[in-house]
Design a protein around this motif. Structure first.
Motif, short mmCIF file in Angstrom:
data_model
loop_
_atom_site.label_atom_id
_atom_site.label_comp_id
_atom_site.label_asym_id
_atom_site.label_seq_id
_atom_site.Cartn_x
_atom_site.Cartn_y
_atom_site.Cartn_z
N ALA A 112 -55.09 45.99 80.83
CA ALA A 112 -55.92 44.95 80.20
C ALA A 112 -56.70 44.20 81.26
O ALA A 112 -56.29 43.11 81.70
N LYS A 113 -57.82 44.75 81.67
CA LYS A 113 -58.63 44.10 82.70
C LYS A 113 -59.22 42.78 82.23
O LYS A 113 -59.55 41.92 83.06
N PHE A 114 -59.37 42.61 80.91
CA PHE A 114 -59.98 41.39 80.41
C PHE A 114 -59.06 40.17 80.59
O PHE A 114 -59.49 39.03 80.36
N MET A 115 -57.81 40.39 81.02
CA MET A 115 -56.90 39.28 81.27
C MET A 115 -56.94 38.80 82.72
O MET A 115 -56.19 37.91 83.11
N LEU A 116 -57.82 39.39 83.54
CA LEU A 116 -57.89 39.02 84.95
C LEU A 116 -58.31 37.56 85.15
O LEU A 116 -57.91 36.92 86.12
N VAL A 117 -59.11 37.04 84.22
CA VAL A 117 -59.57 35.65 84.36
C VAL A 117 -58.39 34.69 84.32
O VAL A 117 -58.30 33.75 85.13
N LEU A 118 -57.47 34.92 83.38
CA LEU A 118 -56.29 34.06 83.29
C LEU A 118 -55.39 34.23 84.51
O LEU A 118 -54.75 33.26 84.96
N ILE A 119 -55.34 35.42 85.06
CA ILE A 119 -54.56 35.67 86.28
C ILE A 119 -55.13 34.85 87.43
O ILE A 119 -54.39 34.21 88.19
N PHE A 120 -56.46 34.85 87.57
CA PHE A 120 -57.09 34.04 88.62
C PHE A 120 -56.84 32.54 88.38
O PHE A 120 -56.58 31.79 89.33
N ALA A 121 -56.93 32.12 87.12
CA ALA A 121 -56.70 30.70 86.80
C ALA A 121 -55.29 30.27 87.19
O ALA A 121 -55.09 29.19 87.76
#
Length: 329
Positions: free
Chosen positions: A42-51
């Protein structure tokens, strides 16, 4: 007050354990998010990982800025944090010697204040994917417009809040620079509140319309936990932004000692750290990858989202393979 309080980095006696607790809690959530995203691709969850990573950095730097390296236990549990923080502490001394301000404190404030904007961007992307999955007939606006527009606004929020808090915290330009920084920061916070409230309204309309059109579909019922997770996250992020907006709007440089939010530490954890932690963990519990297809454009009825003439236009849904096979018989 201790030496750090006397240096006016903090107008109170800072809690020496709370930053570590929050750094550890966000680290645990981050580890689970990385595992879940990797397993589901799920690459679209990378934003939350960065956050989440920014939150960890923010609280670790706050720990260093509080000057707790002396006297804290270096047991196995804190050994890694200790080594990293010790490196940052040495770096901070060099920065402080050059410009008279705590660089680590600036990094801490910037990360903690601006990181929730990335969490908001993740919420925008999740709802956009849900709109794509349920179908364009359930929305009055293209999910592509929703995602692109609100993510763009969120980028503006990140830039303004980061710039504002850095100018306000650094204070190297004097009162005028600090006042300008506060103004930029307040603008970014109110912009985020307004944009997120509008987005929440759009998400509610999408939720209600999809229920009216697809009430009996099992696939839509399966999305209900994800809707609930989004609402929890959205309310917590908006509430946190309201707290920060009130905090910096009420700040009076001439009477900072009379400012309750400025002179007390507990609101930072209770009204900022804890809500954002819950908004992060809720997607560990209801991970979007469990409910949404890995491939963007696949709809819940089995059809594939068609192409659009322009990026802002509505999408014509392509027929499912099963339907085309039936039509060809």
């Amino acid at each position: 007050m201790d030496e750090l309080a006397d240096s006016r980095i903090f107008p109170y006696q800072p809690n020496k354990i709370a930053p570590l607790v929050f750094a550890a809690a966000f680290s645990l959530s981050l580890a689970v998010h990385i595992f879940q995203a990797y397993k589901a691709r799920a690459k679209f969850m990378l934003v939350l990982i960065f956050a989440t990573a920014f939150q960890i950095l923010g609280y670790l730097c706050r720990w260093v800025a509080e000057g707790v390296l002396v006297g804290i236990s270096t047991s196995a549990l804190f050994h890694i944090f200790y080594i990293i923080a010790h490196f940052f502490s040495l770096l901070d001394r060099k920065i402080a010697a050059e410009n008279g301000s705590s660089g680590i404190f600036i990094v801490s404030q910037t990360c903690i204040v601006a990181a929730p904007s990335f969490s908001a961007a993740q919420d925008y992307m999740i709802i956009g994917r849900m709109m794509s999955y349920v179908g364009s007939e359930s929305t009055f606006i293209s999910h592509s417009i929703v995602t692109k527009l609100f993510v763009f606004i969120d980028i503006v929020c990140v830039l303004t809040q980061s710039t504002g808090i850095a100018m306000l915290t650094m204070g190297s330009g004097g009162p005028d620079s600090m006042s300008t920084g506060r103004g930029i920061l307040i603008f970014g916070l109110f912009l985020q509140i307004a944009s997120f409230v509008i987005f929440l309204f759009i998400a509610i309309l999408f939720d209600r319309k999809s229920l009216s059109l697809h009430r009996d579909k099992i696939e839509l019922k399966r999305l209900r936990p994800l809707f609930t997770a989004f609402y929890i996250s959205a309310v917590l992020i908006i509430g946190r932004c309201v707290y920060r907006a009130i905090e910096f709007t009420m700040m009076d440089f001439a009477h900072l000692d009379d400012d309750y939010l400025f002179t007390h530490e507990w609101p930072i954890y209770a009204l900022d750290g804890f809500p954002i932690l819950i908004a992060t963990v809720v997607f560990n519990i209801c991970n979007p990858a469990w409910y949404l297809p890995r491939k963007k454009g696949l709809r819940m009825d089995g059809s594939q989202e068609g192409t659009r003439k322009h990026w802002w236009s509505r999408v014509k849904t392509a027929q499912s393979q099963e339907h085309m096979m039936e039509g060809g018989r």
